[in-house]
Design a protein around this motif. Structure first.
Motif, mmCIF file in Angstrom:
data_model
loop_
_atom_site.group_PDB
_atom_site.id
_atom_site.type_symbol
_atom_site.label_atom_id
_atom_site.label_comp_id
_atom_site.label_asym_id
_atom_site.label_seq_id
_atom_site.Cartn_x
_atom_site.Cartn_y
_atom_site.Cartn_z
ATOM 1 N N THR A 219 0.805 -1.185 0.239
ATOM 2 C CA THR A 219 -0.038 0.093 -0.166
ATOM 3 C C THR A 219 0.953 1.300 -0.108
ATOM 4 O OG1 THR A 219 -1.823 -1.063 1.109
ATOM 5 C CG2 THR A 219 -1.724 1.255 1.426
ATOM 6 N N CYS A 228 -2.335 4.160 -3.834
ATOM 7 C CA CYS A 228 -2.533 3.074 -4.598
ATOM 8 C C CYS A 228 -2.424 1.763 -3.924
ATOM 9 C CB CYS A 228 -2.028 2.881 -5.713
ATOM 10 S SG CYS A 228 -0.331 2.959 -6.040
ATOM 11 N N ASP A 238 2.919 2.079 -11.562
ATOM 12 C CA ASP A 238 1.897 3.031 -11.465
ATOM 13 C C ASP A 238 2.568 4.467 -11.450
ATOM 14 O OD1 ASP A 238 0.089 5.017 -10.403
ATOM 15 O OD2 ASP A 238 -1.009 3.268 -9.534
#
Ligand SMILES: Nc1ncnc2c1ncn2[C@@H]1O[C@H](COP(=O)(O)OP(=O)(O)OP(=O)(O)O)[C@@H](O)[C@H]1O
Length: 251
Positions: A219, A228, A238
């Motif tokens: 996390t 995210c 990401d």
């Protein structure tokens, strides 16, 4: 294969310090039998989140639910330990002048005075639990050694063993490998994997190589919010994560 079950869920929690929101409206889930890492830049709110889970810090809004029906936000810290959440802080809080074995006995029974605890008879099952912990942490040969004489890594492992003797379902670790040698880091990683076979482990960590090697799920927090969550591979790909870590290595 064990079904994925939610062990802990925070629902729209906010934590304020004199009006400053260290955590803002955070929804967060931890599922069972996983090594779950919590990462994010300095000041992201990671420690504050662990503080909330273990009852050290109060939320101003929202709730944190353990095992689907226990709201933690109104519970005192000792009660939270009692229902199955134990935390190992970064600085070891072992009894330096006692042996490894005596420290483990103390972790078993906390309702008596120190001397009475050490000299009290322990049951066969408790003896078995202690032996299991000594093997898990590789401290079997140091059993009768003074805890103060252990290496830095061994002291951390002893405290992990002490935390596990409280039989938690959820174990919280604060930067467990800080100050450890490469070999100690690897041993700690393997130990965490072993622990997560029948418990859930949530770890705040800055060392990305360690996270990459041992995470089942990661996390990412940023400015008090969840940025995210996913596998390390998903996190690395990401673009938002790259952005908040500007210039800091995620891969
Ligand atoms: N007791 C407090 N009083 C005031 N502000 C606080 C307090 N505790 C934390 N904060 C602030 O809340 C924010 C989140 O802090 P926190 O320690 O949770 O971040 P973190 O992600 O753990 O950071 P780090 O990786 O540097 O430890 C920071 O801006 C911090 O200064």
């Amino acid at each position: 294969m064990i079904n994925s079950q939610t062990v802990l869920e925070s629902k729209k929690i906010t934590v304020e310090f004199s009006g400053f929101k260290a955590i803002s409206n955070l929804d967060f889930k931890v599922t069972n039998n996983k090594v779950h890492f919590l990462i994010g830049p300095n000041g992201a709110g990671k420690t504050t989140l662990l503080d909330v889970i273990c009852g050290k810090t109060q939320v101003s809004q929202g709730k944190v639910v353990y095992m689907e029906d226990q709201n933690l936000v109104k519970l005192k810290d000792f009660k939270i330990v009692h229902i199955g959440i134990s935390r190992k802080f970064q600085t070891p809080s072992i009894f330096q002048n006692l042996t490894v074995y005596e420290n483990l006995i103390i972790a078993l029974k906390q309702d008596k005075g120190l001397w009475a605890t050490i000299t009290a008879k322990i049951t066969k099952n408790q003896q078995k639990d202690i032996e299991e912990m000594l093997h898990l942490t590789g401290l079997i040969d140091e059993k009768d050694q003074q805890a103060g004489a252990l290496s830095h890594g061994q002291k951390q492992w002893l405290e992990i063993a002490m935390v596990l003797l409280q039989d938690p379902g959820l174990v919280l670790l604060d930067e467990p490998i800080a100050g450890m040698s490469k070999v100690e880091r690897m041993k700690t990683g393997e130990m965490i994997r072993e622990i997560a076979k029948d418990r859930t482990v949530l770890i705040v960590e800055h060392d990305m190589d360690f996270v990459k090697e041992y995470a089942d799920i990661v996390t990412v927090m940023h400015e008090g919010q969840l940025l995210c969550q996913g596998s390390m591979e998903e996190i690395q790909n990401d673009p938002r994560v790259r952005e908040v870590y500007l210039g800091r290595k995620v891969d």
